[in-house]
Design a protein around this motif. Sequence first.
Motif, short mmCIF file in Angstrom:
data_model
loop_
_atom_site.label_atom_id
_atom_site.label_comp_id
_atom_site.label_asym_id
_atom_site.label_seq_id
_atom_site.Cartn_x
_atom_site.Cartn_y
_atom_site.Cartn_z
N THR A 73 0.85 -1.18 0.00
CA THR A 73 0.00 0.00 0.00
C THR A 73 0.89 1.24 0.00
OG1 THR A 73 -1.75 -1.09 1.26
CG2 THR A 73 -1.76 1.30 1.27
N ALA A 74 0.50 2.25 -0.79
CA ALA A 74 1.26 3.50 -0.87
C ALA A 74 0.50 4.62 -0.18
CB ALA A 74 1.50 3.87 -2.33
N ILE A 75 1.21 5.36 0.66
CA ILE A 75 0.65 6.56 1.27
C ILE A 75 1.40 7.73 0.65
CG2 ILE A 75 0.28 7.83 3.41
CD1 ILE A 75 0.19 4.99 4.76
N ILE A 76 0.70 8.46 -0.21
CA ILE A 76 1.30 9.54 -0.99
C ILE A 76 0.60 10.83 -0.59
CG2 ILE A 76 1.75 10.40 -3.32
CD1 ILE A 76 1.10 7.41 -4.24
N THR A 77 1.39 11.83 -0.19
CA THR A 77 0.81 13.11 0.20
C THR A 77 1.31 14.21 -0.74
OG1 THR A 77 2.57 13.48 1.80
CG2 THR A 77 0.55 12.51 2.63
N ASP A 78 0.52 15.27 -0.84
CA ASP A 78 0.94 16.44 -1.60
C ASP A 78 1.47 17.51 -0.65
OD1 ASP A 78 -1.31 17.65 -0.48
OD2 ASP A 78 -2.39 17.86 -2.37
N ARG A 79 1.81 18.66 -1.18
CA ARG A 79 2.41 19.74 -0.35
C ARG A 79 1.46 20.23 0.73
NH1 ARG A 79 4.58 21.45 -5.62
NH2 ARG A 79 6.79 20.98 -5.55
N GLU A 80 0.15 20.09 0.52
CA GLU A 80 -0.83 20.53 1.51
C GLU A 80 -1.15 19.46 2.55
OE1 GLU A 80 -1.75 21.08 -2.03
OE2 GLU A 80 -0.54 22.87 -1.73
N GLY A 81 -0.50 18.31 2.44
CA GLY A 81 -0.74 17.23 3.39
C GLY A 81 -1.92 16.35 3.03
N ARG A 82 -2.52 16.58 1.86
CA ARG A 82 -3.63 15.72 1.42
C ARG A 82 -3.08 14.38 0.93
NH1 ARG A 82 -6.37 19.30 -3.00
NH2 ARG A 82 -4.19 19.21 -3.62
N ILE A 83 -3.91 13.36 1.01
CA ILE A 83 -3.52 12.00 0.65
C ILE A 83 -4.19 11.61 -0.66
CG2 ILE A 83 -3.64 9.59 1.39
CD1 ILE A 83 -3.59 10.75 4.27
N LEU A 84 -3.40 10.97 -1.53
CA LEU A 84 -3.95 10.48 -2.80
C LEU A 84 -4.79 9.23 -2.53
CD1 LEU A 84 -4.17 10.57 -5.88
CD2 LEU A 84 -2.10 9.14 -5.95
N LEU A 85 -6.05 9.29 -2.94
CA LEU A 85 -6.97 8.16 -2.79
C LEU A 85 -7.52 7.75 -4.13
CD1 LEU A 85 -9.00 9.42 0.31
CD2 LEU A 85 -7.00 7.91 0.28
N GLN A 86 -7.84 6.48 -4.23
CA GLN A 86 -8.49 5.95 -5.43
C GLN A 86 -9.84 5.35 -5.02
OE1 GLN A 86 -6.38 1.61 -5.53
NE2 GLN A 86 -7.41 2.24 -7.34
N GLN A 87 -10.80 5.45 -5.92
CA GLN A 87 -12.06 4.75 -5.71
C GLN A 87 -11.99 3.48 -6.55
OE1 GLN A 87 -15.72 6.66 -6.96
NE2 GLN A 87 -16.82 5.60 -5.33
N ARG A 88 -12.13 2.35 -5.89
CA ARG A 88 -11.98 1.05 -6.52
C ARG A 88 -13.15 0.73 -7.45
NH1 ARG A 88 -8.47 -2.49 -4.00
NH2 ARG A 88 -9.79 -4.15 -4.79
N SER A 89 -12.86 0.11 -8.56
CA SER A 89 -13.92 -0.26 -9.49
C SER A 89 -14.65 -1.53 -9.06
CB SER A 89 -13.35 -0.45 -10.90
OG SER A 89 -12.42 -1.52 -10.92
N ASP A 90 -14.01 -2.41 -8.28
CA ASP A 90 -14.64 -3.68 -7.93
C ASP A 90 -15.69 -3.57 -6.83
OD1 ASP A 90 -12.84 -3.25 -5.86
OD2 ASP A 90 -11.93 -5.25 -5.96
N ASN A 91 -15.55 -2.56 -5.94
CA ASN A 91 -16.53 -2.46 -4.86
C ASN A 91 -16.95 -1.03 -4.53
OD1 ASN A 91 -14.46 -1.41 -3.20
ND2 ASN A 91 -14.00 -3.41 -2.33
N GLY A 92 -16.38 -0.04 -5.20
CA GLY A 92 -16.77 1.35 -4.99
C GLY A 92 -16.16 2.01 -3.77
N TYR A 93 -15.39 1.29 -2.98
CA TYR A 93 -14.76 1.86 -1.79
C TYR A 93 -13.58 2.75 -2.19
CZ TYR A 93 -17.19 -0.91 1.74
OH TYR A 93 -18.14 -1.44 2.59
N TRP A 94 -13.35 3.78 -1.37
CA TRP A 94 -12.17 4.63 -1.50
C TRP A 94 -11.07 4.04 -0.65
CZ3 TRP A 94 -11.47 8.87 -4.55
CH2 TRP A 94 -12.59 9.39 -5.18
N GLY A 95 -9.82 4.22 -1.09
CA GLY A 95 -8.69 3.75 -0.31
C GLY A 95 -7.38 4.19 -0.92
#
Length: 156
Positions: free
Chosen positions: A22-44
């Motif tokens: 699992t990757a935890i990627i942040t931007d300069r503002e401290g926000r985290i990159l999230l993806q919405q999964r196609s198989d179940n609709g969950y964000w992660g």
Amino acid sequence: MIENPYPEPQTVAIDRLRVAVTAIITDREGRILLQQRSDNGYWGLPGGGVEPGESVTAAIQREVWEETGYTVEVGRLIGVYSDPAIRQVVRYPDGNVIHYVTCAFVCRLTGGEPTLSDETVALAWHPPEELPEPFVPSHRIRLHDARAHREAAFVR
């Protein structure tokens, strides 16, 4: 989509064990990159299974690229997560139930452009205290651990 993709482990028969990243990627503002999964609709968090003959660092770089279109440099190990009680068991729409042993890393964005894939229906940067729903339960623990900035990796 499946009704409960993250079941209590004692309620399902587990088909197999798999190593994941699992990757935890942040931007300069401290926000985290999230993806919405196609198989179940969950964000992660972006990530996925390690393939035979692949290192965890190569796997995380490949998974982030495939799911987001971004390239990353792998940094600090946040933790290793294997306890089924913290939702390391996933039920897929095809009926397979997988128990994951997951290595979570902080990663630094190095390039690329946001790109959707067959695994990702949306990408977004979110403050860690404002996570979209539904959100992958085990990823909440990994985010909490990442924000602790502990020198030693968590083992859960």
